[in-house]
Design a protein around this motif. Structure first.
Motif, PDB file in Angstrom:
ATOM      1  N   GLU A  65       0.842  -1.179   0.000  1.00 25.38           N
ATOM      2  CA  GLU A  65       0.000   0.000   0.000  1.00 25.38           C
ATOM      3  C   GLU A  65       0.884   1.237   0.000  1.00 25.38           C
ATOM      4  OE1 GLU A  65      -2.742   0.071   3.231  1.00 25.38           O
ATOM      5  OE2 GLU A  65      -3.365  -2.019   2.983  1.00 25.38           O
ATOM      6  N   ALA A  66       0.344   2.349  -0.487  1.00 21.73           N
ATOM      7  CA  ALA A  66       1.072   3.609  -0.468  1.00 21.73           C
ATOM      8  C   ALA A  66       0.088   4.765  -0.433  1.00 21.73           C
ATOM      9  CB  ALA A  66       1.980   3.723  -1.691  1.00 21.73           C
ATOM     10  N   ALA A  67       0.544   5.906   0.142  1.00 26.52           N
ATOM     11  CA  ALA A  67      -0.333   7.051   0.322  1.00 26.52           C
ATOM     12  C   ALA A  67       0.074   8.277  -0.474  1.00 26.52           C
ATOM     13  CB  ALA A  67      -0.402   7.423   1.813  1.00 26.52           C
ATOM     14  N   ASP A  68       1.241   8.260  -1.103  1.00 31.72           N
ATOM     15  CA  ASP A  68       1.648   9.389  -1.927  1.00 31.72           C
ATOM     16  C   ASP A  68       2.538   8.892  -3.062  1.00 31.72           C
ATOM     17  OD1 ASP A  68       4.313   9.128  -0.954  1.00 31.72           O
ATOM     18  OD2 ASP A  68       3.895  10.481   0.709  1.00 31.72           O
ATOM     19  N   VAL A  69       3.006   9.810  -3.889  1.00 33.44           N
ATOM     20  CA  VAL A  69       3.754   9.423  -5.081  1.00 33.44           C
ATOM     21  C   VAL A  69       5.063   8.714  -4.735  1.00 33.44           C
ATOM     22  CG1 VAL A  69       5.030  10.324  -7.071  1.00 33.44           C
ATOM     23  CG2 VAL A  69       2.736  11.193  -6.558  1.00 33.44           C
ATOM     24  N   ASP A  70       5.842   9.284  -3.832  1.00 25.43           N
ATOM     25  CA  ASP A  70       7.135   8.671  -3.500  1.00 25.43           C
ATOM     26  C   ASP A  70       6.959   7.274  -2.912  1.00 25.43           C
ATOM     27  OD1 ASP A  70       8.577  10.835  -4.394  1.00 25.43           O
ATOM     28  OD2 ASP A  70       8.753  11.774  -2.425  1.00 25.43           O
ATOM     29  N   GLN A  71       5.991   7.134  -2.000  1.00 25.26           N
ATOM     30  CA  GLN A  71       5.729   5.823  -1.405  1.00 25.26           C
ATOM     31  C   GLN A  71       5.294   4.837  -2.476  1.00 25.26           C
ATOM     32  OE1 GLN A  71       2.822   6.273   1.685  1.00 25.26           O
ATOM     33  NE2 GLN A  71       4.071   7.697   2.889  1.00 25.26           N
ATOM     34  N   ALA A  72       4.445   5.297  -3.368  1.00 25.77           N
ATOM     35  CA  ALA A  72       3.936   4.412  -4.418  1.00 25.77           C
ATOM     36  C   ALA A  72       5.071   3.868  -5.281  1.00 25.77           C
ATOM     37  CB  ALA A  72       2.925   5.156  -5.297  1.00 25.77           C
ATOM     38  N   VAL A  73       5.957   4.739  -5.726  1.00 25.36           N
ATOM     39  CA  VAL A  73       7.058   4.305  -6.577  1.00 25.36           C
ATOM     40  C   VAL A  73       7.958   3.326  -5.836  1.00 25.36           C
ATOM     41  CG1 VAL A  73       9.107   5.065  -7.837  1.00 25.36           C
ATOM     42  CG2 VAL A  73       6.998   6.415  -7.954  1.00 25.36           C
ATOM     43  N   THR A  74       8.198   3.602  -4.565  1.00 26.09           N
ATOM     44  CA  THR A  74       9.043   2.711  -3.759  1.00 26.09           C
ATOM     45  C   THR A  74       8.428   1.327  -3.620  1.00 26.09           C
ATOM     46  OG1 THR A  74       9.969   4.556  -2.488  1.00 26.09           O
ATOM     47  CG2 THR A  74      10.084   2.372  -1.477  1.00 26.09           C
ATOM     48  N   VAL A  75       7.144   1.284  -3.251  1.00 29.87           N
ATOM     49  CA  VAL A  75       6.478   0.002  -3.022  1.00 29.87           C
ATOM     50  C   VAL A  75       6.299  -0.774  -4.327  1.00 29.87           C
ATOM     51  CG1 VAL A  75       4.345  -1.093  -2.256  1.00 29.87           C
ATOM     52  CG2 VAL A  75       5.305   0.786  -0.945  1.00 29.87           C
ATOM     53  N   ILE A  76       5.917  -0.089  -5.377  1.00 30.63           N
ATOM     54  CA  ILE A  76       5.716  -0.767  -6.666  1.00 30.63           C
ATOM     55  C   ILE A  76       7.027  -1.354  -7.174  1.00 30.63           C
ATOM     56  CG2 ILE A  76       5.109  -0.410  -9.093  1.00 30.63           C
ATOM     57  CD1 ILE A  76       3.141   1.798  -8.047  1.00 30.63           C
ATOM     58  N   THR A  77       8.102  -0.599  -7.040  1.00 29.43           N
ATOM     59  CA  THR A  77       9.411  -1.076  -7.477  1.00 29.43           C
ATOM     60  C   THR A  77       9.862  -2.276  -6.657  1.00 29.43           C
ATOM     61  OG1 THR A  77      10.031   1.165  -8.173  1.00 29.43           O
ATOM     62  CG2 THR A  77      11.814  -0.411  -7.862  1.00 29.43           C
ATOM     63  N   ALA A  78       9.569  -2.242  -5.356  1.00 27.37           N
ATOM     64  CA  ALA A  78      10.015  -3.318  -4.467  1.00 27.37           C
ATOM     65  C   ALA A  78       9.211  -4.598  -4.641  1.00 27.37           C
ATOM     66  CB  ALA A  78       9.938  -2.853  -3.011  1.00 27.37           C
ATOM     67  N   THR A  79       7.910  -4.472  -4.894  1.00 24.05           N
ATOM     68  CA  THR A  79       7.039  -5.655  -4.920  1.00 24.05           C
ATOM     69  C   THR A  79       6.743  -6.171  -6.326  1.00 24.05           C
ATOM     70  OG1 THR A  79       5.043  -4.267  -4.900  1.00 24.05           O
ATOM     71  CG2 THR A  79       5.923  -4.968  -2.762  1.00 24.05           C
ATOM     72  N   ARG A  80       6.903  -5.315  -7.333  1.00 19.01           N
ATOM     73  CA  ARG A  80       6.606  -5.678  -8.724  1.00 19.01           C
ATOM     74  C   ARG A  80       5.260  -6.391  -8.846  1.00 19.01           C
ATOM     75  NH1 ARG A  80      11.049  -5.114 -12.293  1.00 19.01           N
ATOM     76  NH2 ARG A  80       9.504  -5.679 -13.893  1.00 19.01           N
ATOM     77  N   PRO A  81       4.167  -5.708  -8.464  1.00 19.27           N
ATOM     78  CA  PRO A  81       2.840  -6.334  -8.580  1.00 19.27           C
ATOM     79  C   PRO A  81       2.441  -6.466 -10.037  1.00 19.27           C
ATOM     80  CG  PRO A  81       2.588  -4.017  -8.131  1.00 19.27           C
ATOM     81  CD  PRO A  81       4.063  -4.296  -8.058  1.00 19.27           C
ATOM     82  N   GLU A  82       1.419  -7.257 -10.269  1.00 22.94           N
ATOM     83  CA  GLU A  82       0.885  -7.375 -11.626  1.00 22.94           C
ATOM     84  C   GLU A  82      -0.072  -6.234 -11.946  1.00 22.94           C
ATOM     85  OE1 GLU A  82       0.627 -12.154 -11.984  1.00 22.94           O
ATOM     86  OE2 GLU A  82       0.011 -11.182 -10.131  1.00 22.94           O
ATOM     87  N   VAL A  83      -0.782  -5.748 -10.923  1.00 23.83           N
ATOM     88  CA  VAL A  83      -1.725  -4.652 -11.110  1.00 23.83           C
ATOM     89  C   VAL A  83      -1.593  -3.669  -9.949  1.00 23.83           C
ATOM     90  CG1 VAL A  83      -4.158  -3.984 -11.307  1.00 23.83           C
ATOM     91  CG2 VAL A  83      -3.359  -6.111 -12.379  1.00 23.83           C
ATOM     92  N   VAL A  84      -1.649  -2.378 -10.275  1.00 24.72           N
ATOM     93  CA  VAL A  84      -1.676  -1.316  -9.269  1.00 24.72           C
ATOM     94  C   VAL A  84      -3.018  -0.612  -9.353  1.00 24.72           C
ATOM     95  CG1 VAL A  84      -0.647   0.855  -8.469  1.00 24.72           C
ATOM     96  CG2 VAL A  84       0.819  -0.959  -9.417  1.00 24.72           C
TER      97      VAL A  84
END
Length: 249
Positions: A65-84
């Motif tokens: 989960e993420a609440a802002d742009v920086d958090q989102a990029v960090t979490v997405i990069t770390a977890t590599r989900p299939e869908v955001v």
């Protein structure tokens, strides 16, 4: 209520109350999809997590989960989900900025990260902005849990998904040479600043805005000052004219 806590990865479990509509299964046993939730409202993320995150029932595994742009990029990069699942209005530049910074992940040939916008807004500039940025679809927050799960799997498979009312609009907008541009001024504002902007433009006093949004008058004053500064306006009268011209009132 804007979420000011840090991003999380590997989130799971059942918490909070679900969103409107029942949660349906995936329809095909064994289907799984890894998802990251990006929204600056903690309660909304909690509701979505409870609604779709029961992996044994829905096939959806919420991995971050993420609440802002920086958090989102960090979490997405770390977890590599299939869908955001991506909210359009986020602190730090909005959903368009997340898409811009994740362009490489979307372009991956083997395991692309796909984005589905999930927003309260159905404004033309918001829809066009995120679709041009690379999102595979756009659904509003009135969607049921069952339909959201179905939309997630369709986006995972590469389909384009839109809320029924938006589908024709998107086709018309992209077929036209004068599609509404992204409003860069508006995108500078956080979701809370937009909420305050709309109420002030409608003639609400600071005390009334505070009561509507469950925040203090001092916080309202701070948001109004931030809005005026970001939009380079001098007073609430100019702010009202600005909002009216963009049909935000």
């Amino acid at each position: 209520m804007s979420d000011e806590t840090g991003a999380t990865a590997g989130a799971g479990g059942e918490t909070g109350a679900g969103t409107a509509g029942g949660t349906g299964g995936t329809g095909d046993a064994g289907r799984r999809v890894r998802v990251v939730l990006v929204d600056d409202h903690r309660m909304f993320r909690t509701g979505v997590q409870a609604e779709i995150g029961r992996t044994d029932v829905t096939g959806v595994e919420v991995v971050g989960e993420a609440a802002d742009v920086d958090q989102a990029v960090t979490v997405i990069t770390a977890t590599r989900p299939e869908v955001v699942l991506l909210d359009v209005h986020l602190p730090g530049g909005g959903g368009v900025e997340v898409l811009r910074r994740c362009a490489g992940l979307m372009a991956s040939a083997e395991d692309p990260v796909r984005f589905l916008a999930l927003s309260v807004s159905d404004a033309a500039e918001d829809v066009i902005g995120v679709i041009r940025g690379g999102a595979r679809g756009y659904v509003t927050k009135t969607i049921t849990g069952t339909d959201l799960v179905d939309s997630i799997f369709r986006v995972q498979e590469g389909d384009a998904v839109f809320s029924p009312r938006l589908a024709g609009f998107v086709l018309d907008a992209f077929a036209s040479t004068d599609a509404p541009p992204v409003d860069e001024d508006l995108d500078r504002l956080t979701q809370r600043e937009r909420e305050v902007l709309r109420l002030i433009a409608r003639g609400y006093a600071y005390k009334e805005v505070a009561k509507q949004l469950y925040i203090s008058v001092k916080t309202v004053e701070s948001h109004v000052s931030a809005v005026l500064r970001k939009l380079q306006l001098s007073n609430r009268h100019e702010l009202t004219r600005w909002a009216t011209a963009r049909r935000l009132v």
